[in-house]
Scaffold this active site. Structure first.
Site, PDB file in Angstrom:
ATOM      1  N   ASN A 136       0.886  -1.298   0.057  1.00  0.00           N
ATOM      2  CA  ASN A 136      -0.131  -0.112  -0.092  1.00  0.00           C
ATOM      3  C   ASN A 136       0.964   1.205  -0.030  1.00  0.00           C
ATOM      4  OD1 ASN A 136      -1.753   2.012   0.372  1.00  0.00           O
ATOM      5  ND2 ASN A 136      -2.304   1.306   2.549  1.00  0.00           N
TER       6      ASN A 136
ATOM      7  N   LYS B  76       0.079   4.389  -0.289  1.00  0.00           N
ATOM      8  CA  LYS B  76      -0.767   5.384   0.088  1.00  0.00           C
ATOM      9  C   LYS B  76      -0.473   6.618  -0.614  1.00  0.00           C
ATOM     10  CE  LYS B  76       0.248   3.331   4.684  1.00  0.00           C
ATOM     11  NZ  LYS B  76       0.240   3.589   6.147  1.00  0.00           N
TER      12      LYS B  76
ATOM     13  N   HIS C 113      -9.312   0.970   5.304  1.00  0.00           N
ATOM     14  CA  HIS C 113      -7.982   1.217   6.084  1.00  0.00           C
ATOM     15  C   HIS C 113      -8.452   2.087   7.085  1.00  0.00           C
ATOM     16  CE1 HIS C 113      -3.807   2.460   6.477  1.00  0.00           C
ATOM     17  NE2 HIS C 113      -3.590   1.384   5.957  1.00  0.00           N
TER      18      HIS C 113
ATOM     19  N   GLU D 114      -6.515   4.549   8.149  1.00  0.00           N
ATOM     20  CA  GLU D 114      -6.488   5.866   7.741  1.00  0.00           C
ATOM     21  C   GLU D 114      -7.499   6.675   7.124  1.00  0.00           C
ATOM     22  OE1 GLU D 114      -2.897   5.593   5.622  1.00  0.00           O
ATOM     23  OE2 GLU D 114      -1.738   5.050   7.578  1.00  0.00           O
TER      24      GLU D 114
ATOM     25  N   GLU E 232      -5.222  -5.198  10.656  1.00  0.00           N
ATOM     26  CA  GLU E 232      -4.227  -3.898  10.987  1.00  0.00           C
ATOM     27  C   GLU E 232      -4.341  -3.465  12.091  1.00  0.00           C
ATOM     28  OE1 GLU E 232      -2.177  -3.077   6.965  1.00  0.00           O
ATOM     29  OE2 GLU E 232      -4.041  -1.518   7.371  1.00  0.00           O
TER      30      GLU E 232
ATOM     31  N   GLY F 262       2.666   2.157  10.767  1.00  0.00           N
ATOM     32  CA  GLY F 262       3.504   3.471  10.777  1.00  0.00           C
ATOM     33  C   GLY F 262       4.423   3.776  11.632  1.00  0.00           C
TER      34      GLY F 262
ATOM     35  N   SER G  49       3.802  -2.067  10.343  1.00  0.00           N
ATOM     36  CA  SER G  49       5.040  -2.029  10.546  1.00  0.00           C
ATOM     37  C   SER G  49       5.996  -3.424  10.194  1.00  0.00           C
ATOM     38  CB  SER G  49       5.734  -1.900  11.866  1.00  0.00           C
ATOM     39  OG  SER G  49       4.923  -0.367  12.173  1.00  0.00           O
TER      40      SER G  49
HETATM   41  C1  PEP Z   1      -0.673   0.092   6.081  1.00  0.00           C
HETATM   42  O1  PEP Z   1      -0.844   1.205   6.020  1.00  0.00           O
HETATM   43  O2  PEP Z   1      -1.734  -0.893   5.733  1.00  0.00           O
HETATM   44  C2  PEP Z   1       0.456  -0.334   6.914  1.00  0.00           C
HETATM   45  C3  PEP Z   1       0.243  -1.307   7.333  1.00  0.00           C
HETATM   46  O3  PEP Z   1       1.532   0.650   7.052  1.00  0.00           O
HETATM   47  P1  PEP Z   1       2.925   0.449   7.631  1.00  0.00           P
HETATM   48  O4  PEP Z   1       3.395  -1.142   7.408  1.00  0.00           O
HETATM   49  O5  PEP Z   1       3.663   1.240   7.406  1.00  0.00           O
HETATM   50  O6  PEP Z   1       2.727   0.126   9.169  1.00  0.00           O
END
Ligand code: PEP
Length: 252
Positions: A9, A11, A96, A98, A168, A174, A214
């Site tokens: 992803n 973003k 997601h 976000e 997630e 992040g 992460s």
């Molecule tokens: C995500 O945004 O789906 C995600 C898992 O981000 P990150 O790997 O940067 O934590």
């Protein structure tokens, strides 16, 4: 059969030309060592069509990061599932954290998007996850069960076969703070049990559940080794071709 699946992803990162270069780099590296799992990349909307060209004849599929729940109309700034399908997308990421946090998306809205995306022939990567506060208040189970049931409301078993769930935990996205393999596995197992109670054991066994939060080349192997973790949804680490490809090759 349950598939292994890693998706990147991107973003709101990368211009069109930067996206083309990154996708070409990932494709080149994967052509040197074929992946043993399904792979998808989710660039910005602007790069979807150029990437459809770059990724033609590669095993990498295209994903979008969001869509609207109508096909067309007076929805300024929005992009529909139908447009994404025509542009070459195979998947769309929905729900997601976000989108939930910054754009106020509710489970009900996400459910409408999921239904439209499936109706237009896309597969869905459906994100669910608890916040740190919810985890600390011992609400993880309640939150996950509620998100899964509301976001997939009214879906048939055939619809569900075209859904990948991405667990997630919001506190891990992040932040560099990954869930431990045991913490992630516990929630993945819970999701599988819950799908069985909503539908069938067979569907629960076959559905792909990714972990996201992460994930890096250095921790992917131990996460993907857990019996109910079928791959990852990768944010930051998917912006570097070498790191992302190492993650793709992290299944033992
Ligand atoms: C995500 O945004 O789906 C995600 C898992 O981000 P990150 O790997 O940067 O934590």
């Amino acid at each position: 059969m349950r598939k292994k699946f890693v998706a990147g992803n991107w973003k709101m990162n990368k211009t069109i030309s930067e996206s083309v270069a990154l996708a070409a780099d990932v494709a080149k590296r994967l052509s040197d060592a074929m992946p043993s799992c399904d792979v998808a990349l989710a660039p910005t909307f602007l790069a979807i069509e150029p990437l459809a060209e770059v990724l033609r004849n590669t095993p990498i599929k295209l994903a979008a990061q969001n869509c609207h729940f109508e096909n067309d109309g007076a929805f300024t700034g929005e992009v529909s599932a139908r447009m994404l399908k025509h542009a070459g997308c195979h998947y769309v990421i929905l729900g997601h954290s976000e989108r939930r946090q910054y754009f106020g998306e509710t489970d009900e809205l996400i459910n409408k998007k999921v239904k439209k995306a499936l109706a237009e022939g896309l597969e869905v990567i459906l994100c669910v996850g608890e916040t740190l506060e919810q985890r600390e208040n011992d609400e993880t189970k309640k939150v996950i069960v509620s998100q899964v049931s509301h976001c997939t409301a009214d879906l048939s078993i055939d619809d569900m076969k075209r859904i990948t769930i991405a667990y997630e935990p919001v506190w891990a996205i992040g932040t560099g703070q990954t869930a431990t393999p045991d913490q992630a596995e516990e929630v993945h197992r819970l999701i599988r049990f819950f799908i069985a109670s909503l539908h069938t054991d067979e569907l629960a066994n076959d559905i792909t559940i990714q972990y996201g939060g992460s994930v890096k080349a250095s921790n992917a192997k131990e996460l993907f080794a857990m019996p109910n973790i079928d791959g990852g949804l990768i944010g930051g680490a998917s912006l570097k071709a070498d790191e992302f490809v190492q993650i793709v090759h992290s299944f033992s």
